[in-house]
Design a protein around this motif. Structure first.
Motif, PDB file in Angstrom:
ATOM      1  N   PHE A 145       0.956   3.752  -3.187  1.00 54.20           N
ATOM      2  CA  PHE A 145       0.457   5.089  -2.881  1.00 54.20           C
ATOM      3  C   PHE A 145       1.530   6.136  -3.193  1.00 54.20           C
ATOM      4  O   PHE A 145       1.269   7.134  -3.860  1.00 54.20           O
ATOM      5  CB  PHE A 145       0.021   5.206  -1.417  1.00 54.20           C
ATOM      6  CG  PHE A 145      -0.623   6.521  -1.100  1.00 54.20           C
ATOM      7  CD1 PHE A 145      -1.994   6.653  -1.198  1.00 54.20           C
ATOM      8  CD2 PHE A 145       0.129   7.623  -0.731  1.00 54.20           C
ATOM      9  CE1 PHE A 145      -2.607   7.872  -0.934  1.00 54.20           C
ATOM     10  CE2 PHE A 145      -0.457   8.841  -0.464  1.00 54.20           C
ATOM     11  CZ  PHE A 145      -1.829   8.967  -0.569  1.00 54.20           C
ATOM     12  N   TYR A 175       1.158   9.166  -5.754  1.00 57.66           N
ATOM     13  CA  TYR A 175       0.910  10.500  -5.208  1.00 57.66           C
ATOM     14  C   TYR A 175       2.122  11.177  -4.591  1.00 57.66           C
ATOM     15  O   TYR A 175       2.079  12.363  -4.286  1.00 57.66           O
ATOM     16  CB  TYR A 175      -0.190  10.429  -4.130  1.00 57.66           C
ATOM     17  CG  TYR A 175      -1.490   9.905  -4.664  1.00 57.66           C
ATOM     18  CD1 TYR A 175      -2.284  10.677  -5.509  1.00 57.66           C
ATOM     19  CD2 TYR A 175      -1.928   8.632  -4.327  1.00 57.66           C
ATOM     20  CE1 TYR A 175      -3.474  10.188  -6.002  1.00 57.66           C
ATOM     21  CE2 TYR A 175      -3.126   8.134  -4.811  1.00 57.66           C
ATOM     22  CZ  TYR A 175      -3.892   8.919  -5.649  1.00 57.66           C
ATOM     23  OH  TYR A 175      -5.076   8.439  -6.142  1.00 57.66           O
ATOM     24  N   ASN A 233      -6.962  11.737  -2.504  1.00 57.55           N
ATOM     25  CA  ASN A 233      -6.075  10.679  -2.979  1.00 57.55           C
ATOM     26  C   ASN A 233      -6.561   9.285  -2.579  1.00 57.55           C
ATOM     27  O   ASN A 233      -5.841   8.308  -2.727  1.00 57.55           O
ATOM     28  CB  ASN A 233      -4.657  10.898  -2.451  1.00 57.55           C
ATOM     29  CG  ASN A 233      -4.016  12.114  -3.075  1.00 57.55           C
ATOM     30  OD1 ASN A 233      -4.413  12.550  -4.159  1.00 57.55           O
ATOM     31  ND2 ASN A 233      -3.041  12.682  -2.408  1.00 57.55           N
ATOM     32  N   TYR A 234      -7.788   9.210  -2.089  1.00 58.53           N
ATOM     33  CA  TYR A 234      -8.375   7.934  -1.677  1.00 58.53           C
ATOM     34  C   TYR A 234      -9.685   7.723  -2.417  1.00 58.53           C
ATOM     35  O   TYR A 234     -10.316   8.669  -2.866  1.00 58.53           O
ATOM     36  CB  TYR A 234      -8.629   7.913  -0.160  1.00 58.53           C
ATOM     37  CG  TYR A 234      -7.359   8.041   0.645  1.00 58.53           C
ATOM     38  CD1 TYR A 234      -6.650   6.920   1.030  1.00 58.53           C
ATOM     39  CD2 TYR A 234      -6.863   9.293   1.010  1.00 58.53           C
ATOM     40  CE1 TYR A 234      -5.476   7.027   1.766  1.00 58.53           C
ATOM     41  CE2 TYR A 234      -5.694   9.408   1.738  1.00 58.53           C
ATOM     42  CZ  TYR A 234      -5.009   8.276   2.119  1.00 58.53           C
ATOM     43  OH  TYR A 234      -3.855   8.385   2.841  1.00 58.53           O
ATOM     44  N   MET A 260       0.834  -1.203   0.000  1.00 57.93           N
ATOM     45  CA  MET A 260       0.000   0.000   0.000  1.00 57.93           C
ATOM     46  C   MET A 260       0.870   1.254   0.000  1.00 57.93           C
ATOM     47  O   MET A 260       0.622   2.203  -0.748  1.00 57.93           O
ATOM     48  CB  MET A 260      -0.938  -0.002   1.206  1.00 57.93           C
ATOM     49  CG  MET A 260      -2.048  -1.026   1.077  1.00 57.93           C
ATOM     50  SD  MET A 260      -3.016  -1.280   2.578  1.00 57.93           S
ATOM     51  CE  MET A 260      -3.644   0.347   2.882  1.00 57.93           C
ATOM     52  N   SER A 261       1.898   1.238   0.814  1.00 56.56           N
ATOM     53  CA  SER A 261       2.809   2.377   0.873  1.00 56.56           C
ATOM     54  C   SER A 261       3.517   2.571  -0.474  1.00 56.56           C
ATOM     55  O   SER A 261       3.623   3.686  -0.987  1.00 56.56           O
ATOM     56  CB  SER A 261       3.836   2.137   1.980  1.00 56.56           C
ATOM     57  OG  SER A 261       4.829   3.109   1.942  1.00 56.56           O
ATOM     58  N   TYR A 279      -0.647  12.033   1.614  1.00 61.94           N
ATOM     59  CA  TYR A 279      -1.460  10.979   2.240  1.00 61.94           C
ATOM     60  C   TYR A 279      -2.494  11.535   3.204  1.00 61.94           C
ATOM     61  O   TYR A 279      -3.382  10.827   3.637  1.00 61.94           O
ATOM     62  CB  TYR A 279      -0.617   9.862   2.869  1.00 61.94           C
ATOM     63  CG  TYR A 279       0.253  10.236   4.036  1.00 61.94           C
ATOM     64  CD1 TYR A 279      -0.254  10.294   5.319  1.00 61.94           C
ATOM     65  CD2 TYR A 279       1.603  10.478   3.851  1.00 61.94           C
ATOM     66  CE1 TYR A 279       0.551  10.602   6.381  1.00 61.94           C
ATOM     67  CE2 TYR A 279       2.414  10.781   4.914  1.00 61.94           C
ATOM     68  CZ  TYR A 279       1.886  10.846   6.184  1.00 61.94           C
ATOM     69  OH  TYR A 279       2.682  11.153   7.241  1.00 61.94           O
TER      70      TYR A 279
END
Length: 158
Positions: A103, A107, A119-120, A99-100, A114
């Motif tokens: 992401f 982004y 961004n979600y 995920m990191s 974050y």
């Protein structure tokens, strides 16, 4: 509120006698039983597995129930929990890493990316994900620290 029913202290030897005499559980080796009570404790052993061995609506156990069976079940359950936990931690670590990675690839790695709810995926189905940045922002605002004192950590360190 005052607790009117207090349990008195019982030595390990007294607990073994109680288990044998009052609960009707067979104990083959008193020393082993005392050692297991010393290591594990009365309530984790007797309270955690009573529903499997007890006669419904009584405090007596099914005929033939042995203390050793209860200890074996406790140990099996503990090993199973440890095994599941080991692999759940590995899955969590990998998910967090992926995920990191994805992401920050999309982004960037700065805190503002974050914390940006845009961004979600903000659909109702993913409402929990939407609330994470909002909770982070509100917790930062509710603290008596100034924004300058809040560390700007990259997402992969969170």
């Amino acid at each position: 509120m005052i607790c009117r029913h207090r349990k008195k202290f019982s030595s390990f030897s007294d607990q073994v006698s109680w288990i044998s005499d009052e609960k009707g559980i067979k104990i083959k080796d008193r020393e082993y039983a005392e050692e297991m009570l010393r290591q594990i404790g009365y309530f984790p052993l007797m309270g955690g597995y009573k529903h499997l061995f007890r006669i419904s609506n009584t405090k007596k156990y099914k005929v033939g129930t042995s203390f050793e069976e209860i200890v074996s079940l406790y140990k099996f359950d503990a090993e199973l929990r440890e095994l599941f936990f080991k692999y759940l931690l590995q899955i969590e670590r990998q998910m967090r890493s992926l995920m990191s990675y994805y992401f920050t690839e999309m982004y960037g790695a700065e805190q503002k990316q974050y914390l940006d709810a845009n961004n979600y995926n903000n659909t109702k189905r993913n409402h929990a994900i939407h609330t994470v940045p909002r909770c982070l922002r509100s917790s930062v605002r509710s603290r008596p620290l100034s924004a300058a004192k809040v560390p700007d950590l990259p997402v992969y360190l969170k």
